[in-house]
Write a protein that holds these residues in place. Structure first.
Motif, PDB file in Angstrom:
ATOM      1  N   LYS A  39       0.833  -1.194   0.000  1.00 48.05           N
ATOM      2  CA  LYS A  39       0.000   0.000   0.000  1.00 48.05           C
ATOM      3  C   LYS A  39       0.873   1.251   0.000  1.00 48.05           C
ATOM      4  O   LYS A  39       0.609   2.212  -0.724  1.00 48.05           O
ATOM      5  CB  LYS A  39      -0.915  -0.019   1.226  1.00 48.05           C
ATOM      6  N   ASN A  40       1.937   1.230   0.833  1.00 49.79           N
ATOM      7  CA  ASN A  40       2.848   2.362   0.879  1.00 49.79           C
ATOM      8  C   ASN A  40       3.514   2.571  -0.469  1.00 49.79           C
ATOM      9  O   ASN A  40       3.689   3.685  -0.925  1.00 49.79           O
ATOM     10  CB  ASN A  40       3.916   2.132   1.958  1.00 49.79           C
ATOM     11  N   PHE A  41       3.861   1.458  -1.098  1.00 50.30           N
ATOM     12  CA  PHE A  41       4.519   1.521  -2.392  1.00 50.30           C
ATOM     13  C   PHE A  41       3.611   2.194  -3.421  1.00 50.30           C
ATOM     14  O   PHE A  41       4.014   3.087  -4.157  1.00 50.30           O
ATOM     15  CB  PHE A  41       4.876   0.104  -2.833  1.00 50.30           C
ATOM     16  N   ASN A  42       2.325   1.781  -3.406  1.00 50.50           N
ATOM     17  CA  ASN A  42       1.352   2.376  -4.320  1.00 50.50           C
ATOM     18  C   ASN A  42       1.219   3.871  -4.092  1.00 50.50           C
ATOM     19  O   ASN A  42       1.167   4.659  -5.022  1.00 50.50           O
ATOM     20  CB  ASN A  42      -0.013   1.706  -4.130  1.00 50.50           C
ATOM     21  N   LEU A  43       1.152   4.247  -2.808  1.00 56.41           N
ATOM     22  CA  LEU A  43       1.003   5.663  -2.461  1.00 56.41           C
ATOM     23  C   LEU A  43       2.207   6.451  -2.948  1.00 56.41           C
ATOM     24  O   LEU A  43       2.082   7.506  -3.578  1.00 56.41           O
ATOM     25  CB  LEU A  43       0.844   5.795  -0.944  1.00 56.41           C
ATOM     26  N   ALA A  44       3.417   5.879  -2.704  1.00 58.02           N
ATOM     27  CA  ALA A  44       4.640   6.548  -3.133  1.00 58.02           C
ATOM     28  C   ALA A  44       4.645   6.715  -4.648  1.00 58.02           C
ATOM     29  O   ALA A  44       4.999   7.772  -5.179  1.00 58.02           O
ATOM     30  CB  ALA A  44       5.856   5.739  -2.685  1.00 58.02           C
ATOM     31  N   ILE A 104       2.320   9.570  -5.558  1.00 59.59           N
ATOM     32  CA  ILE A 104       2.903  10.882  -5.263  1.00 59.59           C
ATOM     33  C   ILE A 104       3.978  11.211  -6.289  1.00 59.59           C
ATOM     34  O   ILE A 104       4.038  12.319  -6.817  1.00 59.59           O
ATOM     35  CB  ILE A 104       3.466  10.911  -3.820  1.00 59.59           C
ATOM     36  N   LEU A 105       4.785  10.204  -6.620  1.00 62.51           N
ATOM     37  CA  LEU A 105       5.842  10.395  -7.613  1.00 62.51           C
ATOM     38  C   LEU A 105       5.234  10.830  -8.951  1.00 62.51           C
ATOM     39  O   LEU A 105       5.713  11.756  -9.608  1.00 62.51           O
ATOM     40  CB  LEU A 105       6.613   9.082  -7.786  1.00 62.51           C
ATOM     41  N   LEU A 106       4.131  10.179  -9.322  1.00 63.32           N
ATOM     42  CA  LEU A 106       3.449  10.488 -10.578  1.00 63.32           C
ATOM     43  C   LEU A 106       2.995  11.944 -10.595  1.00 63.32           C
ATOM     44  O   LEU A 106       3.182  12.674 -11.581  1.00 63.32           O
ATOM     45  CB  LEU A 106       2.243   9.556 -10.719  1.00 63.32           C
ATOM     46  N   VAL A 107       2.391  12.373  -9.484  1.00 60.78           N
ATOM     47  CA  VAL A 107       1.905  13.755  -9.391  1.00 60.78           C
ATOM     48  C   VAL A 107       3.075  14.728  -9.497  1.00 60.78           C
ATOM     49  O   VAL A 107       3.019  15.720 -10.236  1.00 60.78           O
ATOM     50  CB  VAL A 107       1.132  13.959  -8.063  1.00 60.78           C
ATOM     51  N   VAL A 108       4.168  14.426  -8.774  1.00 62.43           N
ATOM     52  CA  VAL A 108       5.332  15.321  -8.814  1.00 62.43           C
ATOM     53  C   VAL A 108       5.870  15.416 -10.236  1.00 62.43           C
ATOM     54  O   VAL A 108       6.133  16.508 -10.752  1.00 62.43           O
ATOM     55  CB  VAL A 108       6.421  14.819  -7.835  1.00 62.43           C
ATOM     56  N   ILE A 109       5.967  14.247 -10.893  1.00 62.01           N
ATOM     57  CA  ILE A 109       6.467  14.260 -12.277  1.00 62.01           C
ATOM     58  C   ILE A 109       5.552  15.108 -13.157  1.00 62.01           C
ATOM     59  O   ILE A 109       6.009  15.954 -13.925  1.00 62.01           O
ATOM     60  CB  ILE A 109       6.549  12.819 -12.829  1.00 62.01           C
TER      61      ILE A 109
END
Lengths: 292, 318
Positions: free
Chosen positions: B2-7, B10-15
């Motif tokens: 779940k943490n991995f998915n969340l990360a 977030i990474l996708l949004v930042v990109i």
């Protein structure tokens, strides 16, 4: 009065040719219970085959259609057997997957033709395509006349085929009740494939008849898809006679609309009639006959 | 996991946010903006078609009305078409009410055909009416020409669309919608007012398609009825994009839109005007072999793997 008469006659003649295309669609719809949205694209491919026969080999469109029909019969059989039929067993979220696949096929056929022939408007000019006959002040195009009678001939032949031959009877049996037909020993998958082929061949025939009257370009398929499903719903799904009547009604409505409302709203008339029939007479004209 | 998915998210949004600061080339940004517009159309179609199971062949009507609402503001009143970003979605919603009233009386393929006819009726009306400047279309002079600006507008519109759709689908309404798709009669018998909920799916679907239309008007600055009400290029493509990406998935339409636009651009040089051909072939193959689309089957594959692992763990326990 002459204007009205000419409008109605033109409508009937054009409608007869539309009907031939729609009968192909209604056959497929009746047997497979799906809306074949690639039907117009099949018409378009048939028109291109006839067009190539005319420009490359100088074959008259009315003879070229007898080349286009077997070609499209084959294409139709292949599409049904190797694409649409496969989806029967596939489990998917949307039940309309087969319909959506026909949309994909329509897209591919249209784009393949665009690749080969560009988006240019093409037309076939024959010695008679601009000739007209006069009946008491009403001028009727020769090409429409010939087209109408050939279309009616094909409709009659198909009717005889469906009611007299074994394959025709099997097609009707599968359309009525697939399971029962299978119990009676009908090879339903073969029949379905043949039906799709016959539908495609009829589409090619209708397209070839309309070729001297219409401009040809890859996107013309959408026009015929729209017209044939309007006619199919008007006439009642799976009914050959209904489709013939529906075609003529659509032809008359369109040509009256073009004469008395405006050329631009011509196609709107058909669509509005379609919606009204869909809402208030869901069984098409056939249900009117049954009720009385 | 779940943490991995969340990360990952977030990474996708930042990109997504810093991307235009890295890629400055207008052509690449242009492609991404087009992907955003198509992703919005696909996501909103998915709400009605994917989740509720009402396959609509007439979403061009909402797209076109949204675009025309923005264009006509400028054309008739001289108001900046950016106000159309507000007016367009609401105009699309307003026309979706009578459309829903007519089309939801029908089911399955009949619904699809009715929507197709309604979409075409809009195209023919807009070609012939004087109020909409007919087939001549509407040309506006955009005030802002920086691609980066449109990128962020598109990104926020897409984020809004996906966010709201996600909320709807994961609320109680969403379950009702899925139940209508799975079995309408059973849903009715359980007391779900199906027509009402179909309309509740149609309204946001029309709203966001209208938003995409208004954005398209502002970005491309020229529309005519044959572009924005086009059956094969808008209504059908909306469906194809979703079928390719994944029916009834959050990210499917976005993935499908990206593939659609990028394939079109890649093959524009080799295939010319027939550049949609490869996309069409791909869609046919996807429907045949991955019937729930790329993202849809991805979830299934992942679930399959997870189940296998659980099974192995269970074996150890015994």
């Amino acid at each position: 009065m002459e204007l009205f008469g000419q409008t109605v006659i033109c409508g009937v003649l054009l409608g007869g040719m539309y009907a031939l295309i729609a009968i192909g669609m209604t056959l497929i719809m009746g047997v497979m219970k799906i809306v074949n949205l690639a039907h117009g694209a099949l018409v378009m491919v048939g028109m291109y085959v006839t067009y190539v026969c005319f420009t490359e080999f100088g074959i008259d469109p009315y003879i070229g259609m007898f080349i286009a029909m077997p070609v499209l019969f084959l294409i139709g059989c292949l599409i049904q057997k190797y694409m649409i039929n496969r989806l029967v067993e596939v489990d998917s979220i949307l039940p309309e997957n087969q319909v959506l696949l026909t949309v994909g096929i329509m897209l591919v056929l249209t784009e393949v033709m665009r690749l080969g022939f560009k988006s240019d408007y093409r037309s076939v000019v024959t010695g008679y395509s601009s000739n007209t006959v006069f009946i008491g002040g009403m001028s009727i195009s020769i090409a429409m006349f010939i087209g109408f009678f050939i279309a009616m001939g094909f409709t009659l032949l198909l009717h005889l085929f469906l009611s007299k031959t074994d394959i025709g009877k099997s097609i009707r049996a599968v359309a009525q009740d697939r399971d029962a037909a299978v119990y009676m020993g009908v090879n339903s998958s073969k029949i379905t494939m043949l039906t799709f082929g016959i539908g495609a061949a009829l589409a090619a025939a209708g397209g070839s008849l309309l070729l001297p009257l219409f401009y040809l370009w890859p996107d013309i398929g959408h026009l015929f898809t729209a017209k044939s499903f309007i006619i199919t719903i008007l006439g009642g799904m799976g009914s050959t006679l209904g489709a013939a009547i529906g075609g003529i009604v659509l032809g008359i409505a369109e040509s009256l609309g073009a004469t008395y409302i405006s050329m631009g709203y011509k196609d709107l008339v058909g669509l509005v009639i379609f919606l009204l029939v869909l809402l208030f007479l869901p069984g098409g004209f056939r249900s009117l006959v049954r009720r009385s | 996991m779940k943490n991995f998915n969340l990360a990952l998210k977030i990474l996708l949004v930042v990109i997504a946010v810093i991307l235009p600061l890295v890629i400055k080339a207008p052509y690449q940004l242009h492609i991404i903006i087009l992907i955003f517009i198509w992703a919005i159309i696909g996501t909103s179609w998915n709400l009605l078609g994917g989740y509720t199971g009402q396959v609509s062949f007439g979403h061009a009507a909402f797209f076109g009305v949204g675009a025309y609402a923005a264009g006509l503001l400028q054309f008739h009143l001289g108001v900046s078409p950016w106000w159309g970003m507000l007016l367009g979605p609401f105009a699309a919603m307003v026309i979706s009410l009578p459309i829903g009233l007519i089309a939801f009386r029908l089911r399955g393929p009949y619904f699809a055909l009715a929507m197709l006819a309604l979409g075409e009726i809009f195209r023919l009306l807009f070609i012939n009416l004087a109020f909409t400047n007919g087939a001549k279309g509407i040309l506006i002079m955009p005030e802002i020409t920086s691609k980066m600006f449109y990128y962020y507008v598109g990104l926020s519109a897409l984020a809004l669309t996906i966010g709201i759709t996600y909320l709807i689908v994961h609320s109680k309404i969403g379950f009702y919608l899925v139940s209508i798709r799975e079995d309408q009669d059973a849903a009715t018998s359980l007391g779900i007012p199906t027509t009402l909920y179909k309309n509740l799916a149609l309204l946001p679907s029309a709203f966001f398609t209208g938003l995409a239309g208004a954005l398209y008007m502002n970005y491309v600055a020229f529309i005519d009825p044959n572009i924005v009400f086009n059956l094969s290029n808008i209504s059908v493509m909306a469906i194809m994009v979703v079928m390719l990406g994944g029916v009834a998935t959050t990210w499917g339409p976005t993935v499908g839109a990206a593939i659609y636009i990028i394939l079109g651009e890649v093959f524009r040089t080799t295939l010319g005007s027939a550049n949609v051909l490869v996309f069409g072939v791909l869609v046919c193959l996807i429907i045949l072999f991955l019937p729930n689309g790329i993202v849809g089957e991805l979830d299934m594959l992942r679930g399959f793997l997870a189940r296998k692992k659980e099974g192995a763990a269970g074996g150890v326990k015994i």
